[in-house]
Scaffold this motif. Sequence first.
Motif, mmCIF file in Angstrom:
data_model
loop_
_atom_site.group_PDB
_atom_site.id
_atom_site.type_symbol
_atom_site.label_atom_id
_atom_site.label_comp_id
_atom_site.label_asym_id
_atom_site.label_seq_id
_atom_site.Cartn_x
_atom_site.Cartn_y
_atom_site.Cartn_z
ATOM 1 N N PHE A 164 114.858 5.015 -34.002
ATOM 2 C CA PHE A 164 114.852 4.770 -32.590
ATOM 3 C C PHE A 164 113.718 3.819 -32.659
ATOM 4 C CE2 PHE A 164 112.970 8.714 -33.455
ATOM 5 C CZ PHE A 164 111.850 8.633 -32.728
ATOM 6 N N SER A 165 113.834 3.004 -31.247
ATOM 7 C CA SER A 165 112.611 2.033 -30.879
ATOM 8 C C SER A 165 112.399 2.632 -29.277
ATOM 9 C CB SER A 165 113.054 0.652 -31.011
ATOM 10 O OG SER A 165 114.222 0.491 -30.236
ATOM 11 N N VAL A 200 103.426 11.763 -32.388
ATOM 12 C CA VAL A 200 103.520 10.661 -31.743
ATOM 13 C C VAL A 200 104.648 10.696 -30.556
ATOM 14 C CG1 VAL A 200 103.990 8.361 -31.425
ATOM 15 C CG2 VAL A 200 102.887 8.969 -33.526
ATOM 16 N N HIS A 201 104.207 10.596 -29.380
ATOM 17 C CA HIS A 201 105.318 10.677 -28.324
ATOM 18 C C HIS A 201 105.654 9.410 -27.950
ATOM 19 C CE1 HIS A 201 104.852 15.087 -27.022
ATOM 20 N NE2 HIS A 201 103.818 14.899 -27.836
ATOM 21 N N ILE A 202 107.089 9.196 -28.083
ATOM 22 C CA ILE A 202 107.758 8.027 -27.658
ATOM 23 C C ILE A 202 108.419 8.040 -26.565
ATOM 24 C CG2 ILE A 202 109.440 6.403 -28.617
ATOM 25 C CD1 ILE A 202 106.916 6.246 -30.381
ATOM 26 N N GLY A 206 101.610 2.197 -25.334
ATOM 27 C CA GLY A 206 102.297 1.361 -24.307
ATOM 28 C C GLY A 206 102.944 0.164 -25.240
ATOM 29 N N ASN A 207 102.580 0.110 -26.513
ATOM 30 C CA ASN A 207 103.410 -0.942 -27.343
ATOM 31 C C ASN A 207 104.738 -0.125 -27.947
ATOM 32 O OD1 ASN A 207 101.231 -2.711 -26.713
ATOM 33 N ND2 ASN A 207 100.510 -2.298 -29.148
ATOM 34 N N LYS A 208 105.516 -1.271 -27.971
ATOM 35 C CA LYS A 208 106.980 -0.610 -28.720
ATOM 36 C C LYS A 208 106.773 -0.227 -30.199
ATOM 37 C CE LYS A 208 110.325 -2.602 -25.814
ATOM 38 N NZ LYS A 208 111.731 -3.236 -25.797
ATOM 39 N N ALA A 209 107.497 0.636 -30.573
ATOM 40 C CA ALA A 209 107.436 1.173 -32.070
ATOM 41 C C ALA A 209 108.956 1.603 -32.435
ATOM 42 C CB ALA A 209 106.514 2.038 -32.225
ATOM 43 N N THR A 210 109.078 1.401 -33.735
ATOM 44 C CA THR A 210 110.466 1.777 -34.259
ATOM 45 C C THR A 210 109.996 2.874 -35.243
ATOM 46 O OG1 THR A 210 111.340 -0.325 -33.866
ATOM 47 C CG2 THR A 210 112.652 0.936 -35.279
ATOM 48 N N ILE A 211 110.652 3.928 -35.237
ATOM 49 C CA ILE A 211 110.594 5.087 -35.932
ATOM 50 C C ILE A 211 111.512 5.833 -36.514
ATOM 51 C CG2 ILE A 211 109.349 7.528 -35.941
ATOM 52 C CD1 ILE A 211 107.361 6.626 -33.976
ATOM 53 N N THR A 212 111.648 6.419 -37.656
ATOM 54 C CA THR A 212 112.705 6.877 -38.265
ATOM 55 C C THR A 212 112.361 8.392 -38.479
ATOM 56 O OG1 THR A 212 113.529 4.953 -39.412
ATOM 57 C CG2 THR A 212 114.458 6.820 -40.019
ATOM 58 N N CYS A 213 113.390 9.348 -37.977
ATOM 59 C CA CYS A 213 112.925 10.856 -38.210
ATOM 60 C C CYS A 213 114.275 11.547 -38.381
ATOM 61 C CB CYS A 213 112.349 11.056 -36.838
ATOM 62 S SG CYS A 213 110.869 10.223 -36.137
ATOM 63 N N THR A 214 113.965 12.679 -38.608
ATOM 64 C CA THR A 214 115.218 13.589 -38.485
ATOM 65 C C THR A 214 115.003 14.667 -37.326
ATOM 66 O OG1 THR A 214 115.167 13.766 -40.907
ATOM 67 C CG2 THR A 214 116.268 15.521 -39.768
ATOM 68 N N ILE A 215 116.186 14.306 -36.478
ATOM 69 C CA ILE A 215 116.105 15.120 -35.303
ATOM 70 C C ILE A 215 116.188 16.594 -35.396
ATOM 71 C CG2 ILE A 215 117.198 15.214 -32.897
ATOM 72 C CD1 ILE A 215 115.664 12.433 -33.550
ATOM 73 N N GLU A 255 109.692 14.852 -40.119
ATOM 74 C CA GLU A 255 109.714 14.041 -41.185
ATOM 75 C C GLU A 255 109.763 12.413 -40.893
ATOM 76 O OE1 GLU A 255 113.218 15.498 -42.962
ATOM 77 O OE2 GLU A 255 112.367 17.613 -43.339
ATOM 78 N N CYS A 256 108.714 12.109 -39.753
ATOM 79 C CA CYS A 256 109.039 10.709 -39.429
ATOM 80 C C CYS A 256 108.179 9.799 -40.318
ATOM 81 C CB CYS A 256 108.800 10.744 -37.963
ATOM 82 S SG CYS A 256 109.369 11.941 -36.928
ATOM 83 N N LEU A 257 108.595 8.412 -40.136
ATOM 84 C CA LEU A 257 108.230 7.281 -40.646
ATOM 85 C C LEU A 257 108.066 6.370 -39.768
ATOM 86 C CD1 LEU A 257 110.151 7.444 -44.086
ATOM 87 C CD2 LEU A 257 107.725 8.086 -43.628
ATOM 88 N N VAL A 258 106.930 5.536 -39.835
ATOM 89 C CA VAL A 258 106.770 4.160 -38.841
ATOM 90 C C VAL A 258 107.645 3.291 -39.611
ATOM 91 C CG1 VAL A 258 105.200 2.458 -37.778
ATOM 92 C CG2 VAL A 258 104.750 5.038 -37.913
ATOM 93 N N ASN A 259 108.676 2.442 -38.838
ATOM 94 C CA ASN A 259 109.211 1.464 -39.466
ATOM 95 C C ASN A 259 108.470 0.136 -39.261
ATOM 96 O OD1 ASN A 259 111.243 3.406 -39.692
ATOM 97 N ND2 ASN A 259 112.674 2.272 -39.019
ATOM 98 N N HIS A 260 108.257 -0.755 -40.271
ATOM 99 C CA HIS A 260 107.430 -1.883 -40.095
ATOM 100 C C HIS A 260 108.256 -3.099 -40.317
ATOM 101 C CE1 HIS A 260 103.519 0.100 -40.771
ATOM 102 N NE2 HIS A 260 104.147 0.690 -41.478
#
Length: 188
Positions: free
Chosen positions: A114-115, A130-132, A161-170, A183-188
């Motif tokens: 999610f972004s 990280v709170h998104i 304040g910047n956008k980020a895309t992260i992959t996690c298990t909800i 189990e989150c990872l930052v997507n680059h």
Amino acid sequence: MRYCIRCARDIGEGHEYCPHCGTPQKSPLPRPVPAKKKAIWFKIAIIVGIVLVLIIAVCVSMAVTVYEDSKPNPDAIIHNANGSITTTAKTLLKEFNDNEIRAGEMFNEKRVSFSGCVESVNDMLLFSTVHINNCGILGSKTIKAIFPTSAKKDLATLVKGNKATITCTIVDGGNIMGVLAKECLVNH
């Protein structure tokens, strides 16, 4: 045919004076168009103009609709071939807000990319969070993404304040503050 320059009656050809009013004829006048005929043509022109404007408005409206429908929906929920899901923080938070049970069945224990916008980055002893948010009002519900301490290098690149895309298990969408993810990872 010639008409009197004064009374506008038909005087025929070859008369130098009007047989009706006696006015000398220096140049012939065309027969005047009755006011009724002018009014009818004016009304027809107005009606035709209105119809043309309506046709143009309908065409523009249809073109805008086709254009909008052809654009990809950034808030769509995309189910990937590998079983993961791609969406936005806005959509994820809205789904859990609208119906927590349905959203839980859709997202809980699944990998979701999610972004959204970074609201905060925090370092704890055993993990980092990280709170998104939905890139809207700060302080509204967020996705609390829990990262292993090994992800600190990637988390150091995030800016509030910047956008980020992260992959996690909800894990849970019933959290009072928002959605919990692990189990989150930052997507680059």
